[in-house]
Design an enzyme around this catalytic site. Structure first.
Site, PDB file in Angstrom:
ATOM      1  N   PHE A   8       0.852  -1.199   0.000  1.00  0.00           N
ATOM      2  CA  PHE A   8       0.000   0.000   0.000  1.00  0.00           C
ATOM      3  C   PHE A   8       0.884   1.244   0.000  1.00  0.00           C
ATOM      4  CE2 PHE A   8      -3.480   2.811   1.625  1.00  0.00           C
ATOM      5  CZ  PHE A   8      -4.400   2.522   0.630  1.00  0.00           C
ATOM      6  N   THR A  19       3.871  -4.337  -4.581  1.00  0.00           N
ATOM      7  CA  THR A  19       4.977  -4.203  -3.626  1.00  0.00           C
ATOM      8  C   THR A  19       6.235  -3.840  -4.413  1.00  0.00           C
ATOM      9  OG1 THR A  19       5.591  -6.553  -3.717  1.00  0.00           O
ATOM     10  CG2 THR A  19       3.879  -5.926  -2.127  1.00  0.00           C
ATOM     11  N   LYS A  56       7.935  -5.641 -11.576  1.00  0.00           N
ATOM     12  CA  LYS A  56       8.758  -6.290 -12.615  1.00  0.00           C
ATOM     13  C   LYS A  56       9.330  -7.634 -12.167  1.00  0.00           C
ATOM     14  CE  LYS A  56      11.333  -2.544 -12.744  1.00  0.00           C
ATOM     15  NZ  LYS A  56      10.483  -1.553 -12.052  1.00  0.00           N
ATOM     16  N   GLU A  61       0.437  -5.138 -17.305  1.00  0.00           N
ATOM     17  CA  GLU A  61       0.720  -4.016 -18.209  1.00  0.00           C
ATOM     18  C   GLU A  61       1.600  -2.977 -17.527  1.00  0.00           C
ATOM     19  OE1 GLU A  61      -0.578  -3.305 -21.694  1.00  0.00           O
ATOM     20  OE2 GLU A  61       1.203  -2.135 -21.287  1.00  0.00           O
ATOM     21  N   VAL A 117       5.843  -2.404 -17.304  1.00  0.00           N
ATOM     22  CA  VAL A 117       6.640  -1.651 -18.279  1.00  0.00           C
ATOM     23  C   VAL A 117       5.881  -0.378 -18.641  1.00  0.00           C
ATOM     24  CG1 VAL A 117       7.707  -1.694 -20.568  1.00  0.00           C
ATOM     25  CG2 VAL A 117       7.598  -3.790 -19.213  1.00  0.00           C
ATOM     26  N   GLU A 141      15.846   7.136  -7.113  1.00  0.00           N
ATOM     27  CA  GLU A 141      16.005   6.609  -5.753  1.00  0.00           C
ATOM     28  C   GLU A 141      17.246   7.227  -5.097  1.00  0.00           C
ATOM     29  OE1 GLU A 141      13.935   4.155  -4.557  1.00  0.00           O
ATOM     30  OE2 GLU A 141      12.835   4.070  -6.451  1.00  0.00           O
ATOM     31  N   ASP A 187      17.343  -1.565 -14.358  1.00  0.00           N
ATOM     32  CA  ASP A 187      15.878  -1.472 -14.427  1.00  0.00           C
ATOM     33  C   ASP A 187      15.398  -1.763 -15.851  1.00  0.00           C
ATOM     34  OD1 ASP A 187      13.151  -0.393 -13.549  1.00  0.00           O
ATOM     35  OD2 ASP A 187      13.685   1.023 -15.141  1.00  0.00           O
ATOM     36  N   LYS A 189      12.964  -4.916 -17.738  1.00  0.00           N
ATOM     37  CA  LYS A 189      11.855  -4.643 -18.672  1.00  0.00           C
ATOM     38  C   LYS A 189      12.098  -5.308 -20.027  1.00  0.00           C
ATOM     39  CE  LYS A 189      10.712  -0.370 -16.269  1.00  0.00           C
ATOM     40  NZ  LYS A 189      11.084   1.056 -16.103  1.00  0.00           N
ATOM     41  N   GLY A 204       4.962   7.177 -12.130  1.00  0.00           N
ATOM     42  CA  GLY A 204       3.939   8.036 -11.534  1.00  0.00           C
ATOM     43  C   GLY A 204       2.911   7.175 -10.823  1.00  0.00           C
TER      44      GLY A 204
END
Lengths: 347, 347
Positions: free
Chosen positions: A11, A99, A128, A152, A155, A212, A223, A227, A325
């Protein structure tokens, strides 16, 4: 009217934004989408957990203070995360897993997905880790249990990429693709074009919340590599592991490289690329590439992401949009639920 | 295995390319798409017509010489176009309408669509005329007769635009869009950036087959205006007529304008734009606009087309790809048939 019972696992910003959307839009979704959502459980390692089969107040959840054990404030809530109970015993039809991504073994998210699928619950996720590291197993598990496993948002957040290629380009085979799939590194490159040094640009990205505290995964391409595994396996029928994708990042680029590119009418971009070869094998890489201004990805600036698909009948088809976002990623979960609703309604 | 019986209305480049795809790929579509196609009739004002309820040879059709009355060479063929018989009496399930766009009254294509829909046949079309001028009537007719009316190829050939917005962005309202929707004018602007004068660039576009002998509809924005009516009515629930869309083209732009834009780090593009306002009204325009290099449409060069959707949850989502081409447009018809198959299979 169909009502889906939803359990939220994790959450943080994404599922909180989904709760906010449910609070604001559930009524309009009746007509617009043909269903409504009822949150029957939430669990989070930091906040604790809560179950109510009659439905939790989405607005109340969305506005809950982000303090340790906060769910204990709610009737029936607990300060600890009863993940298994929320996933298996809340009566949920759909588990929304959001998470953190664990790039090493995909845990605990992979176990959360497994529990849900084994118990006959649809899974929608933005994570991912489970797909890049255990995608084949989880897809098989979903199929055996006759439930959906949709991702969806793993990525490019809510920007349609996987569903665009699989559904709308069906019949015009995707034979390869290249993409700008990390907003932080693209933002850093854009700011370096504005004259900032690498370290300054990274600091600015951190200040804006794009990067980060440890920006390594973003700027070194790790990262994007996850993907690439997800997209290559999904769209090119590859069976790539993370270690199959060669990977170098943007930290080796200096202002001199950026300026030289500008003088040549070009731009450096961190590009993930994958190709299916004539023998059926698939190769994939992540590396900085010099693109001239006419390349479909050259104008993708700031935190925007994009993928350009090479297809056999249409040639290049390119989609760009947000790559991150909270609300944008929450929309990805909603779009997965819309997709589940369409296939459930039709069967 | 589902087999759809198909009648082709208009046998220029697009339906000929579709016949070629059927000849080459029908077998692989069994597994890949779950259906095959059988051509039961073809009609064309120049070539004549032919009906065979047992199925015509797609390869033979695709390779038929483009000479007047050529269908008379085939068994049962006629030198004249028996349009009504092919549409109504060939036993077709689906009519693929790909005659020329008539921007004045949409005829004869609109009548072809009406005949098909009234007779309970699905219609797939690449023709802007019927949708831009009579879209509301034809959609109602399709609904009343419980058949599909699909026209993805009326805008940007096979590049998914209408279906992308309606299906994949469902839940994140499209509140406006802007697009580069005419390949000829975009090619001309790109060549002018390379130093060619307007007239020379138009000649080159004609030599390459992008532009018609009379390029007015392309360079003055009339073609884009029809597409704006189609997209605004489809995606913004507008009820625009062609005369509601203000329209100016690129013929007033000189090399001085192009060069000045370049010096300012910008580019002229012919932009179709539409917006839904707070009161629900929709305004739309076609005009040359100066875009800076960071605009999502600035890098769209040559004959490529693109649309950027403004959405409420995702912000800008942009898709680019081919806007013309025989095979690319034939793929649009195939994608419409795939969509019909999915809804038929599910009902």
């Amino acid at each position: 009217m169909t009502e889906y019972k939803l359990a939220l696992v994790g959450f943080g910003g994404v599922n909180r934004a989904l709760a906010q959307l449910i609070a604001e839009r559930n009524d309009s979704w009746k007509n617009e989408l043909g269903f409504t959502l009822k949150i029957v459980g939430v669990t989070d390692l930091f906040l604790g957990s809560v179950i109510d089969r009659d439905g939790l107040d989405a607005a109340l959840l969305a506005n809950l203070p982000a303090v340790k054990g906060a769910f204990a404030q709610l009737p029936g809530g607990e300060a600890i995360a009863l993940n298994e109970a929320v996933i298996k015993d809340s009566g949920a039809d759909i588990i929304a897993e959001a998470t953190f991504t664990n790039p090493v073994d995909g845990e605990p998210a992979t176990s959360f997905c497994r529990w849900a699928l084994e118990n006959g619950k649809h899974v929608v996720t933005t994570n991912k880790g489970p797909i890049a590291l255990h995608g084949g197993e989880l897809k098989d598990l979903a199929q055996r249990n006759n439930v959906a496993f949709e991702y969806e948002g793993s990525v490019m957040s809510g920007t349609p990429v996987i569903r665009l290629a699989r559904q709308l380009l069906a019949g015009s085979s995707v034979v390869g693709f290249e993409g700008i799939l990390n907003g932080t590194s693209n933002f850093v490159l854009t700011r370096m074009e504005g004259g900032l040094g690498f370290a300054e640009a990274v600091s600015e990205a951190q200040a804006l919340g794009y990067a980060e505290a440890d920006p390594t995964a973003d700027v070194e391409g790790h990262d994007v590599r996850l993907k690439m595994v997800i997209l290559a396996n999904e769209l090119l029928d590859a069976k790539l592991n993370v270690s199959d994708v060669s990977c170098s990042g943007i930290s080796s680029l200096g202002l001199g490289d950026i300026e030289k590119a500008r003088q040549d009418g070009a731009r450096w971009k961190l590009i993930g690329a994958a190709t299916r070869h004539a023998d059926g094998s698939v190769s994939a890489s992540v590396e900085p590439r010099l693109l001239n201004h006419d390349h479909p990805l050259a104008a993708i600036c700031g935190a925007t992401n994009a993928v350009s698909f090479a297809t056999d009948l249409l040639g290049a088809v390119t989609v760009s949009g947000p790559g991150a976002g909270r609300t944008e990623t929450a929309f990805a979960l909603l779009s997965d639920i819309i997709s589940i609703h369409q296939s459930v309604a039709h069967n």
